[in-house]
Every structure is written in C-alpha cells, then in structure tokens.
Scaffold this motif. Structure first.
Motif, PDB file in Angstrom:
ATOM      1  N   ARG A  31       0.443  -1.215  -0.017  1.00  0.00           N
ATOM      2  CA  ARG A  31      -0.306  -0.090   0.084  1.00  0.00           C
ATOM      3  C   ARG A  31       0.413   1.770   0.014  1.00  0.00           C
ATOM      4  N   SER A  32       1.857   1.361   0.581  1.00  0.00           N
ATOM      5  CA  SER A  32       2.908   2.278   0.717  1.00  0.00           C
ATOM      6  C   SER A  32       3.782   2.507  -0.316  1.00  0.00           C
ATOM      7  N   LEU A  33       3.907   2.126  -1.003  1.00  0.00           N
ATOM      8  CA  LEU A  33       4.512   2.140  -1.936  1.00  0.00           C
ATOM      9  C   LEU A  33       6.072   2.464  -2.106  1.00  0.00           C
ATOM     10  N   ARG A  34       6.891   2.096  -0.176  1.00  0.00           N
ATOM     11  CA  ARG A  34       8.087   2.669  -0.241  1.00  0.00           C
ATOM     12  C   ARG A  34       9.029   2.070  -1.228  1.00  0.00           C
ATOM     13  N   HIS A  35      10.310   2.403  -1.106  1.00  0.00           N
ATOM     14  CA  HIS A  35      10.919   1.866  -1.857  1.00  0.00           C
ATOM     15  C   HIS A  35      12.065   0.487  -1.320  1.00  0.00           C
ATOM     16  N   PHE A  36      12.125   0.760   0.217  1.00  0.00           N
ATOM     17  CA  PHE A  36      12.051  -0.082   0.847  1.00  0.00           C
ATOM     18  C   PHE A  36      12.027  -0.665   1.757  1.00  0.00           C
ATOM     19  N   ARG A  37      11.789  -2.115   2.243  1.00  0.00           N
ATOM     20  CA  ARG A  37      10.773  -2.638   3.158  1.00  0.00           C
ATOM     21  C   ARG A  37      12.399  -3.492   4.340  1.00  0.00           C
ATOM     22  N   SER A  38      11.351  -3.298   5.498  1.00  0.00           N
ATOM     23  CA  SER A  38      12.691  -4.575   6.693  1.00  0.00           C
ATOM     24  C   SER A  38      12.792  -5.287   5.968  1.00  0.00           C
ATOM     25  N   GLY A  39      14.659  -6.132   6.287  1.00  0.00           N
ATOM     26  CA  GLY A  39      15.012  -7.020   5.810  1.00  0.00           C
ATOM     27  C   GLY A  39      15.878  -6.787   4.936  1.00  0.00           C
ATOM     28  N   GLU A  40      15.577  -5.930   4.087  1.00  0.00           N
ATOM     29  CA  GLU A  40      16.091  -6.400   2.469  1.00  0.00           C
ATOM     30  C   GLU A  40      17.464  -5.170   2.779  1.00  0.00           C
ATOM     31  N   MET A  41      18.225  -6.275   1.588  1.00  0.00           N
ATOM     32  CA  MET A  41      19.976  -5.173   1.915  1.00  0.00           C
ATOM     33  C   MET A  41      19.810  -3.765   0.813  1.00  0.00           C
ATOM     34  N   VAL A  42      20.567  -3.277   1.402  1.00  0.00           N
ATOM     35  CA  VAL A  42      20.226  -1.944   0.396  1.00  0.00           C
ATOM     36  C   VAL A  42      22.124  -1.207   0.707  1.00  0.00           C
ATOM     37  N   TRP A  43      22.333  -0.453  -0.455  1.00  0.00           N
ATOM     38  CA  TRP A  43      23.166   0.696   0.096  1.00  0.00           C
ATOM     39  C   TRP A  43      23.151   1.581   0.187  1.00  0.00           C
ATOM     40  N   CYS A  44      23.746   1.950   1.142  1.00  0.00           N
ATOM     41  CA  CYS A  44      23.453   3.359   2.547  1.00  0.00           C
ATOM     42  C   CYS A  44      24.739   4.137   2.122  1.00  0.00           C
ATOM     43  N   ARG A  45      24.110   5.710   1.352  1.00  0.00           N
ATOM     44  CA  ARG A  45      25.126   6.519   1.739  1.00  0.00           C
ATOM     45  C   ARG A  45      25.835   7.154   2.107  1.00  0.00           C
ATOM     46  N   ILE A  46      27.157   7.266   2.725  1.00  0.00           N
ATOM     47  CA  ILE A  46      28.854   7.041   2.938  1.00  0.00           C
ATOM     48  C   ILE A  46      29.216   8.959   3.374  1.00  0.00           C
ATOM     49  N   GLU A  47      28.120   9.599   4.612  1.00  0.00           N
ATOM     50  CA  GLU A  47      28.588  10.951   4.915  1.00  0.00           C
ATOM     51  C   GLU A  47      29.580  11.465   5.545  1.00  0.00           C
ATOM     52  N   PRO A  48      30.054  11.948   5.512  1.00  0.00           N
ATOM     53  CA  PRO A  48      31.420  12.014   4.746  1.00  0.00           C
ATOM     54  C   PRO A  48      32.093  11.227   3.629  1.00  0.00           C
ATOM     55  N   PRO A  49      32.488  10.486   2.558  1.00  0.00           N
ATOM     56  CA  PRO A  49      32.936   9.263   2.319  1.00  0.00           C
ATOM     57  C   PRO A  49      34.020   9.466   2.591  1.00  0.00           C
ATOM     58  N   LEU A  50      34.570   8.245   2.584  1.00  0.00           N
ATOM     59  CA  LEU A  50      35.605   7.653   3.786  1.00  0.00           C
ATOM     60  C   LEU A  50      36.910   7.678   2.635  1.00  0.00           C
ATOM     61  N   PRO A  51      38.228   8.477   1.898  1.00  0.00           N
ATOM     62  CA  PRO A  51      39.569   7.990   0.943  1.00  0.00           C
ATOM     63  C   PRO A  51      39.698   6.881   1.309  1.00  0.00           C
ATOM     64  N   LEU A  52      40.179   5.515   0.330  1.00  0.00           N
ATOM     65  CA  LEU A  52      40.673   5.126   0.546  1.00  0.00           C
ATOM     66  C   LEU A  52      41.427   4.816  -0.781  1.00  0.00           C
ATOM     67  N   GLY A  53      43.151   5.280  -0.348  1.00  0.00           N
ATOM     68  CA  GLY A  53      43.874   4.986  -2.050  1.00  0.00           C
ATOM     69  C   GLY A  53      43.229   6.309  -2.687  1.00  0.00           C
ATOM     70  N   ALA A  54      43.703   6.032  -4.039  1.00  0.00           N
ATOM     71  CA  ALA A  54      43.115   7.742  -4.591  1.00  0.00           C
ATOM     72  C   ALA A  54      41.670   7.126  -4.606  1.00  0.00           C
ATOM     73  N   ASP A  55      40.896   6.053  -4.439  1.00  0.00           N
ATOM     74  CA  ASP A  55      39.479   6.588  -4.169  1.00  0.00           C
ATOM     75  C   ASP A  55      38.589   6.668  -3.029  1.00  0.00           C
ATOM     76  N   GLU A  56      37.643   6.108  -2.608  1.00  0.00           N
ATOM     77  CA  GLU A  56      36.744   6.487  -1.703  1.00  0.00           C
ATOM     78  C   GLU A  56      35.658   5.930  -1.476  1.00  0.00           C
TER      79      GLU A  56
END
Length: 466
Positions: A31-56
């Motif tokens: 009914r809600s049409l939320r994008h995500f549901r309990s128990g689902e695996m997702v990607w979470c934005r890291i704020e601020p990004p973590l530098p790792l070598g030449a990448d982050e």
C-alpha cells in the motif's frame, strides 16, 4: 513461460483470493509504495565519503531494520521515509532517509576500489569492529529521530580518522557478507489455494506463499517485478500484440501468486518447483494512439506503481482472468518507481553516460544495468540470481556473517561476534509456514564453491542479453 491458465471465474480480480491471514508487512509494503522494506539489503550513502587510496567509499552495504514516515511539520522534508539501518561489518545502526539509500542492483564499487580493498593488509577483529564508517552512530528510538537528524546537520560533518587497514578490512567484510546474502532465497507465509482450471473440472488444492526473500529483496504477491526474458521470447498467440518498440524494453509481471508445482524430471521422478504467476505488462509510450491499452483490473486491492515518465503500463495478457506462469528464477527484481532517473543515480546515469552508451554499448559499462532497473532494456541485463535456500531471513544473515568472519578473521571463532554484532530485524520471520528444505530442493548448509574469490563481482549480474 508455461502455458496460460484461466483463473477461478468467480474471482473479482486476480488478487481476490481467500488468503486466511494477510501478512501485515505485505499489506503495509504494497500500500505504501516505499522503496525499501524491513530485512532488505541496500546500499547506504556514506557521509562524508571515506578516502581509500586514490578512491573513496561512498556507499556501504546495509540491511533495513525498520522504517517509518516522518510527519514532523518542521522537518525540511516533512513526509520523507526514514529507515533504521545496520551497516554490515560494524556494531552500530543509523537513521537514514530514503534519499540516502539505493537498491542493491543499482550500484557497483569501482574496480579500482574493489582491488584496493582486496589487496590491503587486514587488521585484527577487535580493531576492525571498533570502526564506524560515519560519525556518531545512532542508538536512539524513533521518537528521537527528528531531534537527532537536526543535530546531525551541525555536529556530524566530519569523521574521525582511521587507519587504511581498518577501513579496508571492515569494508571487505561488509562486501563479503553482502555477496553471500544476495545468493540466498526462501518462500514465506504458506497457505493453501483451492480452485479449478476450467469450468466443470474438479477443484484442486495448491500450496501457495504470500511472499519470498529473493537475494537482497523482499517480494510479495501483488508486486510489480521485472523479469529476465525479453518480450520477443514470450510471444504467444494468446498475448496481445506488443506496441511500437516495446520489444526493445523490459517486461514486467504483476505477481498474483507464488506456488509449488509438481514436475516430472528426466529420470521420471517427481519434484516440486517454485513458480510464480501473474499478468504480463509492457512499457508502452504514453502518447501512442494506435494501440489498445488492453484489459484493466476492475478494482485492484493494491495501487500500481508509477511507470517511468512518458510511458504507461499496458497489460498484454488476454484478460484479467488469465495469467502467465514462470519459474521463480525468471524474476530479475522488483520495480522501483522513480528510481531511474533520479538524483541518487545522477553521478552514474546522466546525459554524458547515456550518450556514450547509446553510441557504443559496452558490456562492462554499468549504464545498461541501470537502464534495466527502469525497464528501458530487458531485465537480463541486471538481475538477482539466488541459488541457495535458507529457512528464513535471520538464518541468511547469521550464515553470511559467520562465513564472513571465517574468511576475514580465520583464527577467530564466530562466537566472538557477540549478540551486539548480529543484525536484529523488526520481527523474526522464523515461522513454520515457510518453505521447507525438501520443497526447496536446496541444500541449506552447502556453500557455493568459489564464493571466497567472488567478492569483486559482488554477485551483481551484468550479462549481455542474448
């Protein structure tokens, strides 16, 4: 695709079956049409990004623990969806808005970052587990979410410094755990359907399920899903003729049911195969005037998700009382309305990447898989591919974590994790009405060979269409 079958004629709509007790999460999710549901695996934005070598590191694997809609009038986004999430590999949880999360199939860490994480020497378990990817992890109730989110704007702008080995070890563990979970599946909320194929035939009983765990996603009967096969492979005399250019786009199914079907093997024995059934939909151009938009459900219980801008859903099954039947493995994943295009995907899917993709499609480019999420190309370009059965979601998370610790910290016992490290869901789905191991035709305790060397792929399928 199996042959079409006519549904019970007395059913008002394909959804009007006598399910003894509708799962409350199913009802809420649809009914809600939320994008995500309990128990689902997702990607979470890291704020601020973590530098790792030449990448982050800008995105981190996570699991949804709970959700709510924020109605606080003073909030900058008064009606946003909030989620309580646990980042894999760490011991704290966070509160995040929907705009800070992505479906699992919509991101892939750059190859250079994957190699950096894989090749960097690892630290010990104690040092790794003391790491928090974002400042001040939250340990608050929902009532504190608004106050905490306001404070975060001023006080959580920088992260404490951490050793590169600490960051890469924890991220490697998180990726490994995710690569295991995306391989798992099960069916839940069993019930028995009584019906008949045609008038005059004897009634039959069929074991059905209200939902399934399918890799990273929680799917329900009533969901609109992408399927792997392109439309050209589904052409049948009972289907309506596709609209202009529809054969180049993805195919969708509004799921009516998940069920078990007895099937005779080549050896002559009988086995039960998990199946799903529903109405087939194409994406038709909204301005098309030379096509019929086909039959419509007269009174759908659950709302249809919004189609991509410029398109309409067009049902191409012959009537609301007919459905197509597929093996469960044909599911590519759930459709997320408004995701493609969106600001969240803008860095990966924009005018420049689209222009380059249209000029010369590259199988290694992630533009095609992102377009598949919106149904603009067939689902075979981006799909979930679970192979291993587990009895419930909690068992999936536990098994993945234990395998991750064995891989990353081979000298440590998995019992060293402690209760604080294990992921808690809003409600344990360990029920007796889920699919049994015998019905799944799967081995619960057998891990896929080669998983330890497959973290770099992250189990994100990006194969070319046939």
């Amino acid at each position: 695709m199996h042959p079409f079958r006519q549904q019970l004629p007395s059913a008002t709509t394909p959804e009007d079956y006598s399910v003894p007790s509708v799962n409350q999460d199913r009802d809420s999710d649809l009914r809600s049409l939320r994008h995500f549901r309990s128990g689902e695996m997702v990607w979470c934005r890291i704020e601020p990004p973590l530098p790792l070598g030449a990448d982050e590191i800008g995105w981190w694997p996570a699991v949804i623990q709970d959700y709510r809609i924020d109605h606080h009038k003073q909030s900058a986004t008064p009606h946003s969806n909030w989620y309580r999430i646990r980042l894999f590999g760490v011991t704290a949880h966070y509160l995040r808005q929907e705009e800070s999360l992505l479906p699992w199939l919509s991101y892939r860490p750059p190859p250079t970052l994957q190699r950096m994480v894989r090749d960097t020497p690892r630290v010990g378990m104690k040092e790794a587990f003391s790491f928090h990817p974002m400042p001040d992890p939250l340990n608050v109730s929902w009532n504190d979410a608004e106050e905490d989110s306001d404070n975060s704007r001023s006080s959580r702008t920088t992260s404490a410094k951490h050793d590169i080995g600490q960051i890469s070890t924890t991220y490697f563990l998180a990726l490994f755990v995710a690569s295991k979970i995306v391989r798992y599946w099960t069916a839940t909320d069993r019930w028995v359907f009584e019906g008949k194929v045609e008038e005059g035939q004897e009634p039959f009983e069929e074991v059905r399920f209200q939902g399934i765990w399918w890799g990273s996603e929680r799917l329900w009967a009533g969901d609109m899903v992408r399927i792997r096969p392109p439309l050209k492979e589904l052409i049948d005399e009972d289907l309506l003729q596709p609209s202009a250019m529809a054969e180049t786009r993805g195919v969708f199914v509004r799921i009516n049911s998940f069920y078990l079907e007895d099937e005779v093997t080549h050896e002559g024995s009988s086995e039960q195969r998990p199946m799903f059934a529903g109405a087939i939909f194409e994406l038709a151009e909204a301005e098309s005037s030379d096509i019929s938009f086909g039959p419509r459900e007269t009174s759908p219980i659950y709302p249809f998700p919004t189609p991509p801008t410029g398109f309409k859903w067009r049902m191409i099954t012959p009537s609301i009382y007919h459905e197509a039947h597929f093996y469960l493995t044909e599911i590519a994943g759930r459709y997320y309305p408004g995701l493609v295009p969106s600001r969240r995907l803008a860095p990966m899917l924009n005018a420049n990447t689209l222009r380059d993709y249209l000029r010369s499609p590259n199988p290694g480019d992630f533009t095609g898989p992102l377009l598949a999420l919106g149904g603009f190309i067939p689902g075979r370009s981006n799909y979930l591919d679970p192979k291993q059965w587990k009895p419930n979601r909690t068992a999936m998370l536990k098994s993945a974590y234990e395998a991750g610790v064995r891989k990353v910290f081979p000298d440590q016992e998995t019992g060293d994790l402690g209760d604080d490290f294990m992921v808690e869901l809003k409600e344990d789905d360990e029920k007796e009405d889920s699919l049994s191991e015998e019905e799944s035709d799967g081995e619960e305790h057998t891990e896929d060979a080669g998983v330890e060397d497959d973290v770099e792929k992250l189990s994100i399928s990006t194969v070319k269409s046939d």
